[in-house]
Design an enzyme around this catalytic site. Structure first.
Site, mmCIF file in Angstrom:
data_model
loop_
_atom_site.group_PDB
_atom_site.id
_atom_site.type_symbol
_atom_site.label_atom_id
_atom_site.label_comp_id
_atom_site.label_asym_id
_atom_site.label_seq_id
_atom_site.Cartn_x
_atom_site.Cartn_y
_atom_site.Cartn_z
ATOM 1 N N ARG A 53 43.527 55.716 10.716
ATOM 2 C CA ARG A 53 42.641 55.108 9.708
ATOM 3 C C ARG A 53 41.673 56.114 9.075
ATOM 4 O O ARG A 53 41.070 55.846 8.047
ATOM 5 C CB ARG A 53 41.854 53.953 10.350
ATOM 6 C CG ARG A 53 42.719 52.727 10.590
ATOM 7 C CD ARG A 53 42.075 51.751 11.576
ATOM 8 N NE ARG A 53 42.269 52.139 12.964
ATOM 9 C CZ ARG A 53 41.798 51.458 14.000
ATOM 10 N NH1 ARG A 53 41.117 50.347 13.809
ATOM 11 N NH2 ARG A 53 42.022 51.875 15.237
ATOM 12 N N LYS A 94 41.239 62.483 15.667
ATOM 13 C CA LYS A 94 40.071 61.603 15.510
ATOM 14 C C LYS A 94 38.895 62.038 16.371
ATOM 15 O O LYS A 94 37.765 62.119 15.889
ATOM 16 C CB LYS A 94 40.469 60.164 15.862
ATOM 17 C CG LYS A 94 39.268 59.268 16.120
ATOM 18 C CD LYS A 94 39.491 57.824 15.797
ATOM 19 C CE LYS A 94 40.271 57.076 16.820
ATOM 20 N NZ LYS A 94 40.244 55.621 16.533
ATOM 21 N N GLY A 100 39.014 43.509 19.351
ATOM 22 C CA GLY A 100 39.647 42.527 20.212
ATOM 23 C C GLY A 100 38.617 41.483 20.640
ATOM 24 O O GLY A 100 37.471 41.828 20.928
ATOM 25 N N GLU A 112 43.795 40.766 20.390
ATOM 26 C CA GLU A 112 43.559 41.729 19.316
ATOM 27 C C GLU A 112 43.437 40.999 17.981
ATOM 28 O O GLU A 112 44.058 39.949 17.770
ATOM 29 C CB GLU A 112 44.698 42.747 19.262
ATOM 30 C CG GLU A 112 44.710 43.709 20.448
ATOM 31 C CD GLU A 112 43.399 44.480 20.584
ATOM 32 O OE1 GLU A 112 43.068 45.254 19.681
ATOM 33 O OE2 GLU A 112 42.703 44.285 21.599
ATOM 34 N N ASN A 114 36.439 54.561 13.687
ATOM 35 C CA ASN A 114 37.856 54.445 13.296
ATOM 36 C C ASN A 114 38.093 54.821 11.841
ATOM 37 O O ASN A 114 39.193 55.214 11.474
ATOM 38 C CB ASN A 114 38.345 53.013 13.510
ATOM 39 C CG ASN A 114 38.244 52.600 14.968
ATOM 40 O OD1 ASN A 114 38.853 53.203 15.828
ATOM 41 N ND2 ASN A 114 37.442 51.583 15.246
ATOM 42 N N LYS A 119 19.623 90.712 7.523
ATOM 43 C CA LYS A 119 20.779 90.572 8.423
ATOM 44 C C LYS A 119 20.654 91.541 9.574
ATOM 45 O O LYS A 119 20.334 92.707 9.354
ATOM 46 C CB LYS A 119 22.069 90.846 7.640
ATOM 47 C CG LYS A 119 23.312 90.580 8.451
ATOM 48 C CD LYS A 119 24.438 91.512 8.090
ATOM 49 C CE LYS A 119 24.291 92.837 8.798
ATOM 50 N NZ LYS A 119 25.442 93.728 8.602
ATOM 51 N N ASN A 172 4.920 97.794 5.467
ATOM 52 C CA ASN A 172 4.939 97.049 4.213
ATOM 53 C C ASN A 172 6.204 97.426 3.453
ATOM 54 O O ASN A 172 6.389 98.579 3.092
ATOM 55 C CB ASN A 172 3.710 97.385 3.379
ATOM 56 C CG ASN A 172 3.658 96.497 2.148
ATOM 57 O OD1 ASN A 172 3.132 95.394 2.193
ATOM 58 N ND2 ASN A 172 4.245 96.970 1.053
ATOM 59 N N TYR A 207 26.061 100.015 3.897
ATOM 60 C CA TYR A 207 27.518 99.920 3.932
ATOM 61 C C TYR A 207 28.099 100.909 2.931
ATOM 62 O O TYR A 207 27.686 100.931 1.755
ATOM 63 C CB TYR A 207 27.902 98.487 3.540
ATOM 64 C CG TYR A 207 29.357 98.137 3.631
ATOM 65 C CD1 TYR A 207 30.091 98.439 4.775
ATOM 66 C CD2 TYR A 207 30.000 97.485 2.581
ATOM 67 C CE1 TYR A 207 31.429 98.099 4.859
ATOM 68 C CE2 TYR A 207 31.336 97.132 2.668
ATOM 69 C CZ TYR A 207 32.052 97.442 3.817
ATOM 70 O OH TYR A 207 33.372 97.096 3.896
#
Ligand code: UD1
Ligand code: CA
Length: 479
Positions: free
Chosen positions: A29, A36, A154, A171, A244, A368, A394, A404
């Protein structure tokens, strides 16, 4: 009453208890390719919530998760909890799930069965089901709830309105119009005598709407065999809600989030407009902290006391110490912010940052894997990556660490008391010694010794009267 699964005695019989969690279904569902029970509410998979509740009632070695659809993924997601796994290779219904568990459960006297898709269940309710089961000693005890709208669940058919005894569970799909009017529903949580469950489980059939073995049919099987089946009603019908459908998942999520905010408020935290805040189950916040609207606190985040978390901040797996102010729009991941620091608006801490006591990080600053020391400041439009920055530094507006080179990352080290002028680029690896000064707009490619001034820019030239001359030339020229 017994608190654990150790050898305990009740009514003269010893009671080894297990908990089995049915978690093998696909969840048709949800219309999802993911299993699920791995769909998340309150920031955690459905199954993780159920396991957490179970593990508060019994040690994890007596908890069994019955898995099937995408079993390796489910096992990987919750394996760290230490529960056992039972494989239900083909999912032929809730009754079949328990058939598959026969061998694993044989050495127990009692099994409590939970649904892996109903995450709101509380340990005290599992204990209540267990205690009622022990007191009544039937073959099967069903936890029930009275729902205003019982559609889809149920229905529990009691012997009579006042009787604890149950005749059957019907059910939704097979219920008669009269039975559909019954508001007492089956929660999907049960306690069984293991001996009697496996003595009679082979009598389940598949003559129903789905062609499956329904565990719910054990009620009728037992009744036919003159074995007692009883029901105990939960005090809080919310606890049995199952995820569900997508709508049910978001309803459960909202319920959990609001409950979390209310619990924090009860513990002395102010949460303005809690309906707008997303706070995961495991987040901790100390008292006298104020959380403004539209804040997200996720994962294992811990926040100290006397903090102010202003709107639109998203904090994941981070530690924020006492007295920190986060101005609006901060995004913080896997980092630590020490006491009294002020961040934002719009600061971004990527994983691996440590912001020192009373440090300031301002707008549009991205950091980072960097340690920014006590009382240091990086207030405007800056990128600091792979850096060690000392105390009282500062960092001027527009400073960039060039960490990099297209292949590797390099470190920038800035020692205590350094003044970095605005628009500086620091080409790593590079070190700036204690107390040094860097002139604005410098490109720093070499180490700077302590206490020195570094200038790395073209010298300014001034041509006096240049504009006037130019204009005069232009005016004299024939068109
Ligand atoms: C079930 C009950 C229903 C009850 C409701 C409460 C049955 C037949 N019906 O319906 O009476 O009101 O729960 O929420 O049991 N599962 C397996 N293996 C399978 C099939 C299912 O492990 O072969 C697991 C699912 O992953 C799920 C749980 O069992 O976690 C319940 O199954 P689900 O299909 O959601 O049952 P419901 O239709 O909700
Ligand atoms: Ca369900």
């Amino acid at each position: 009453m017994p608190k654990t699964g150790k050898q305990v005695t009740h009514g003269g019989s010893d009671s080894r208890i297990a908990i089995a969690i049915m978690a093998a279904g696909k969840g048709t569902r949800l219309k999802s390719k993911h299993p699920k029970v791995l769909h998340e509410v309150g920031g955690k998979p459905l199954l993780a919530h159920v396991i957490a509740a179970a593990a508060k009632v019994l040690p994890a070695q007596h908890v069994y998760a019955i898995i099937g659809y995408e079993a390796p993924r489910v096992r990987e997601a919750v394996g760290h909890t230490g529960v056992n796994f039972i494989l239900q290779e083909k999912q032929r219904g809730t009754g079949h799930a328990l058939m598959v568990a026969r061998e694993a459960l044989q050495s127990y006297n009692t099994v409590i069965v939970l649904s892996g898709d109903a995450p709101l269940i509380q340990p005290r309710t599992i204990e209540r089901l267990r205690d009622f089961h022990f007191a009544q000693a039937p073959a099967m005890t069903i936890l029930t709830a009275r729902l205003h709208d019982p559609t889809g669940y149920g229905r529990v058919i009691r012997k009579s309105a006042s009787s604890a005894e149950v005749r059957a569970i019907v059910e939704e799909k097979s219920a008669t119009p009269a039975q559909k009017k019954i508001h007492e529903i089956n929660s999907g949580f049960y306690a069984f005598s293991v001996e009697r469950l496996y003595g009679f489980i082979d009598q389940l059939g598949t003559d129903n709407a789905h062609g499956e073995f329904y565990l719910t049919d054990m009620a009728a099987v037992f009744r036919k065999a003159k074995q007692r089946v009883v029901a105990v009603e939960t005090h809080d019908p919310h606890e049995i809600l199952g995820g569900n459908t997508r709508i049910e998942l978001t309803e459960i999520d909202q319920h959990l989030r609001l409950a979390k905010c209310l619990a924090l408020m009860a513990a002395g935290v102010t949460v303005y407009y809690p309906q707008t805040c997303v706070i995961d189950a495991d987040v901790e916040v100390a008292n006298d902290t104020v959380i403004e609207p539209f804040v997200q606190l996720l994962g294992t985040t811990r926040i100290g006391s006397d903090c102010r978390i202003k709107s639109y901040s998203v904090i994941r797996n981070s530690v924020i110490d006492d007295g920190v102010v986060l101005l609006p729009g901060c995004v913080i991941d896997d980092s630590q912010v020490k006491a009294g620091a002020v961040l934002g608006p719009y600061s971004r801490l990527r994983p691996g940052c440590e912001i020192g006591e009373a440090a300031h990080v301002g707008n549009f600053v991205e950091i980072k894997k960097t340690r920014l020391g006590r009382r240091s400041k990086a207030n405007h439009l800056t990128y600091l990556g792979d850096s060690e920055i000392g105390e009282g530094v500062n960092v001027g507006a527009g400073t960039i660490t060039c960490n990099y080179d297209g292949a590797q990352k390099y470190k920038t080290i800035i020692e205590d008391g350094v003044f970095v002028g605005s628009d500086t680029t620091l080409v790593a690896p590079v070190r700036v010694g204690k107390g040094a000064y860097i002139g604005a707009a410098s490109c720093i490619t070499d180490d700077v010794p302590a206490d020195s001034l570094a200038l790395g820019r073209a010298r300014q030239t001034v041509k006096e009267g240049w504009v006037k001359e130019k204009n005069a030339q232009r005016a004299g020229k024939p068109k």
